[in-house]
Each structure stands twice: as structure tokens, then as C-alpha cells.
Motif scaffolding. Structure first.
Motif, PDB file in Angstrom:
ATOM      1  N   GLU A 108      80.300 -31.436 115.754  1.00 26.85           N
ATOM      2  CA  GLU A 108      81.178 -32.610 115.765  1.00 26.85           C
ATOM      3  C   GLU A 108      82.362 -32.415 114.825  1.00 26.85           C
ATOM      4  OE1 GLU A 108      79.140 -36.241 115.031  1.00 26.85           O
ATOM      5  OE2 GLU A 108      77.828 -36.070 116.788  1.00 26.85           O
ATOM      6  N   ARG A 109      82.093 -31.921 113.642  1.00 23.29           N
ATOM      7  CA  ARG A 109      83.172 -31.697 112.675  1.00 23.29           C
ATOM      8  C   ARG A 109      84.150 -30.641 113.188  1.00 23.29           C
ATOM      9  NH1 ARG A 109      82.429 -29.185 106.573  1.00 23.29           N
ATOM     10  NH2 ARG A 109      84.650 -28.906 106.129  1.00 23.29           N
ATOM     11  N   LEU A 110      83.619 -29.573 113.762  1.00 19.09           N
ATOM     12  CA  LEU A 110      84.474 -28.506 114.257  1.00 19.09           C
ATOM     13  C   LEU A 110      85.328 -28.984 115.421  1.00 19.09           C
ATOM     14  CD1 LEU A 110      85.159 -25.515 113.871  1.00 19.09           C
ATOM     15  CD2 LEU A 110      83.371 -24.975 115.529  1.00 19.09           C
ATOM     16  N   SER A 111      84.745 -29.775 116.305  1.00 17.33           N
ATOM     17  CA  SER A 111      85.495 -30.315 117.437  1.00 17.33           C
ATOM     18  C   SER A 111      86.643 -31.204 116.953  1.00 17.33           C
ATOM     19  CB  SER A 111      84.564 -31.105 118.353  1.00 17.33           C
ATOM     20  OG  SER A 111      85.280 -31.682 119.428  1.00 17.33           O
ATOM     21  N   ALA A 112      86.349 -32.032 115.933  1.00 18.66           N
ATOM     22  CA  ALA A 112      87.399 -32.902 115.389  1.00 18.66           C
ATOM     23  C   ALA A 112      88.465 -32.090 114.672  1.00 18.66           C
ATOM     24  CB  ALA A 112      86.772 -33.920 114.441  1.00 18.66           C
ATOM     25  N   THR A 113      88.049 -31.072 113.914  1.00 18.81           N
ATOM     26  CA  THR A 113      88.998 -30.244 113.175  1.00 18.81           C
ATOM     27  C   THR A 113      89.947 -29.517 114.116  1.00 18.81           C
ATOM     28  OG1 THR A 113      87.438 -29.917 111.361  1.00 18.81           O
ATOM     29  CG2 THR A 113      89.223 -28.307 111.573  1.00 18.81           C
ATOM     30  N   LEU A 114      89.391 -28.986 115.198  1.00 16.10           N
ATOM     31  CA  LEU A 114      90.199 -28.226 116.145  1.00 16.10           C
ATOM     32  C   LEU A 114      90.861 -29.113 117.199  1.00 16.10           C
ATOM     33  CD1 LEU A 114      87.881 -25.125 116.757  1.00 16.10           C
ATOM     34  CD2 LEU A 114      89.654 -25.461 115.034  1.00 16.10           C
TER      35      LEU A 114
END
Length: 290
Positions: free
Chosen positions: A108-114
Motif C-alpha cells: 500500500e505504501r509503495l503504491s501510494a509513493t509511486l
């Protein structure tokens, strides 16, 4: 030597490094082994990719059950992917040394970051053993950079983890991205001013992308299209140019110049300087001051 109670009985010793870039944690571990070894993999609660970087003296394999052999034949430079919650075991026969890298993803964090939507099918489907030369190379480069204290390592590793996630999860087209091959002049100036103001400090790729309202993956492509260099290369080049000015304008020692440019010592500085200029700092200074 007393056996570490946390290690399988046939693992003689373990060396480990870890780092976190772009919200992706990487653990690089080397095992010295004797005989047959079976052990449960860690990080079961996380979505993770494990990559075999070296296996000497035998073969190792991932398993879904400790006593159930992997049905997929061994292949060079193999890896496995496990979604969060899936237990897995490692097994080796007569391997003397194994070095692997495990990347743990906060999806979830990676999806939001990217600013990108992942393929849910790929995130939830285990891959017990597979090979991907491009992905293996990206992970190897990342593993080699773990522990490097040079400030430009942050941008370099952020870029690598972005490329790894794109390769592994087949990212859909990023959100909010304009149709452009390069950065608009105002965006480029804002990023360069930001980098210049913070030289030689570490800067995260996500910080630069957020500064101009782009995803890290799109920002990296656009920045390179505009400058001819990846963000980490630009930062390293700027640090070397700052060092060159100090070499010309002062009589500071090489150690002092190296420290001012953010290098650990004169040896690391000299290596980077020669790679970019073709000369050692001392020879470069002498040639231009004579």
C-alpha cells in the motif's frame, strides 16, 4: 565456536546487511553451511521477493513445506515471490555458501509513493521458483549498494527499487502524469535548486518527485530525458564539480575536499573523481594549477 541457537544446526555462520529505500526493505544475507540445511524463511507477514545471488558447492531451493521438494527444476539465478501470509522454507544439499537478498514490500505504501496501481493478481500469486535476468541484475545492483554511506546512494537505490517494483508487479501506467518526454523548465529548475541547496546531503527520489507533482518512476524518466543523467548521477556529478572548484580555489587537503563533497574519505573520493574525470584529484589539481 558456539552455535547460535537462532541458526539451523548446519549453518556455521551468517553475515547480514539491511537497508530501506523507497519504502522497500532489503536484507542481504550470506550463509556458510555444512551438509544439508532446512529452515523457515523470515518475514512471513510481508509481501517479499527472495533472490539467490550466489550458491557455491550445491543447490538451494524454496519449499512450501519443509519435507516437500520443489516441483520446479533448478535454474541459474533463481528467485521466488511470496505474498504476505505465505509460509516458506529453504532447503540446501551440501551447499557451502549461499548469499541471497530478500526484499520486503509494503504494498500500500509503495503504491501510494509511486502513484501507481499494482496488478492484484501478481501481488497475491506465489511464484515458487522463476528466473528473470533483468530483475536479478537490478536486485544484485541494489544488494551491492546496501551499507554504502555515500549520499548519492539514496537516489541510486530509490531508482533501483522503483525499477524492481515495476518489473515484479507489472505496474499500470502511473497516475497524474502529463504526456511529456522531459521535465518542464520550471520543474527542472525547482529540482536542481533543491538538489543544489542540499549538496552533499542524502535526498530521496520521492522527495524530488513530490516537489514537482510526479510519480518517482515518471520523474526519473523525465529528469534523464531533460539532463541526460539519472538523478543520482546528476547529484554525484554536482558533488564532483563542487570538489573541483575547491581544488582550484583553495589549498585544502584531499581529505578536507572529500569531506566537503560528502565522501567517506579521500580513497572513495578519488575513485569517484577518477571515474568521472579520468584523473586523480591530485593530478587534476596539479595540471590546472601549474
Amino acid at each position: 565456536m558456539q552455535q547460535n541457537p537462532d541458526l539451523p544446526e548446519n549453518v556455521v555462520s551468517v553475515s547480514a546487511l539491511e537497508g530501506e529505500y523507497n519504502g522497500v526493505r532489503i536484507d542481504v544475507t550470506g550463509f556458510h553451511c555444512i551438509g544439508q540445511v532446512s529452515h523457515q524463511f523470515k518475514h512471513t507477514e510481508e509481501t517479499r521477493l527472495s533472490v539467490v545471488l550466489e550458491e557455491i558447492g550445491g543447490r538451494c531451493e524454496p519449499r512450501l513445506r519443509p519435507n516437500r521438494p520443489n516441483p520446479i527444476d533448478h535454474m541459474p539465478r533463481h528467485m521466488h515471490f511470496a505474498p504476505a501470509g505465505l509460509e516458506m522454507w529453504g532447503h540446501t544439499d551440501e551447499v557451502r555458501f549461499v548469499r541471497d537478498a530478500t526484499l520486503s514490500f509494503d504494498v500500500e505504501r509503495l503504491s501510494a509513493t509511486l502513484a501507481t496501481v499494482f496488478s492484484q493478481d501478481l501481488i497475491s500469486a506465489p511464484r515458487l521458483r522463476f528466473a528473470d535476468e533483468r530483475l536479478w541484475t537490478l536486485v544484485r545492483l541494489l544488494s551491492e549498494a546496501v551499507g554504502n554511506t555515500d549520499p548519492s546512494t539514496q537516489l541510486y537505490c530509490d531508482g533501483l527499487t522503483t525499477a524492481i517494483a515495476a518489473r515484479l508487479f507489472s505496474l499500470s501506467p502511473p497516475l497524474r502524469e502529463p504526456d511529456s518526454t522531459g521535465l518542464a523548465p520550471w520543474r527542472l529548475r525547482r529540482v536542481i535548486d533543491y538538489l543544489d541547496a542540499r549538496l552533499p546531503e542524502r535526498v530521496e527520489l520521492g522527495q524530488l518527485a513530490e516537489l514537482v507533482g510526479l510519480s518517482p518512476s515518471h520523474f526519473s524518466r523525465a529528469f534523464k530525458a531533460s539532463t541526460g543523467m539519472a538523478p543520482y548521477q546528476w547529484q554525484l556529478d554536482a558533488r564532483i564539480r563542487r570538489a573541483q572548484a575547491q581544488l582550484l580555489d583553495t589549498d585544502a587537503s584531499l581529505d578536507a575536499v572529500a569531506q566537503a563533497a560528502g565522501f567517506a574519505d579521500a580513497v572513495h573520493f578519488g575513485r569517484a573523481f577518477r571515474k568521472l574525470t579520468g584523473a586523480t584529484p591530485a593530478a587534476w589539481r596539479l595540471d590546472r594549477k601549474s
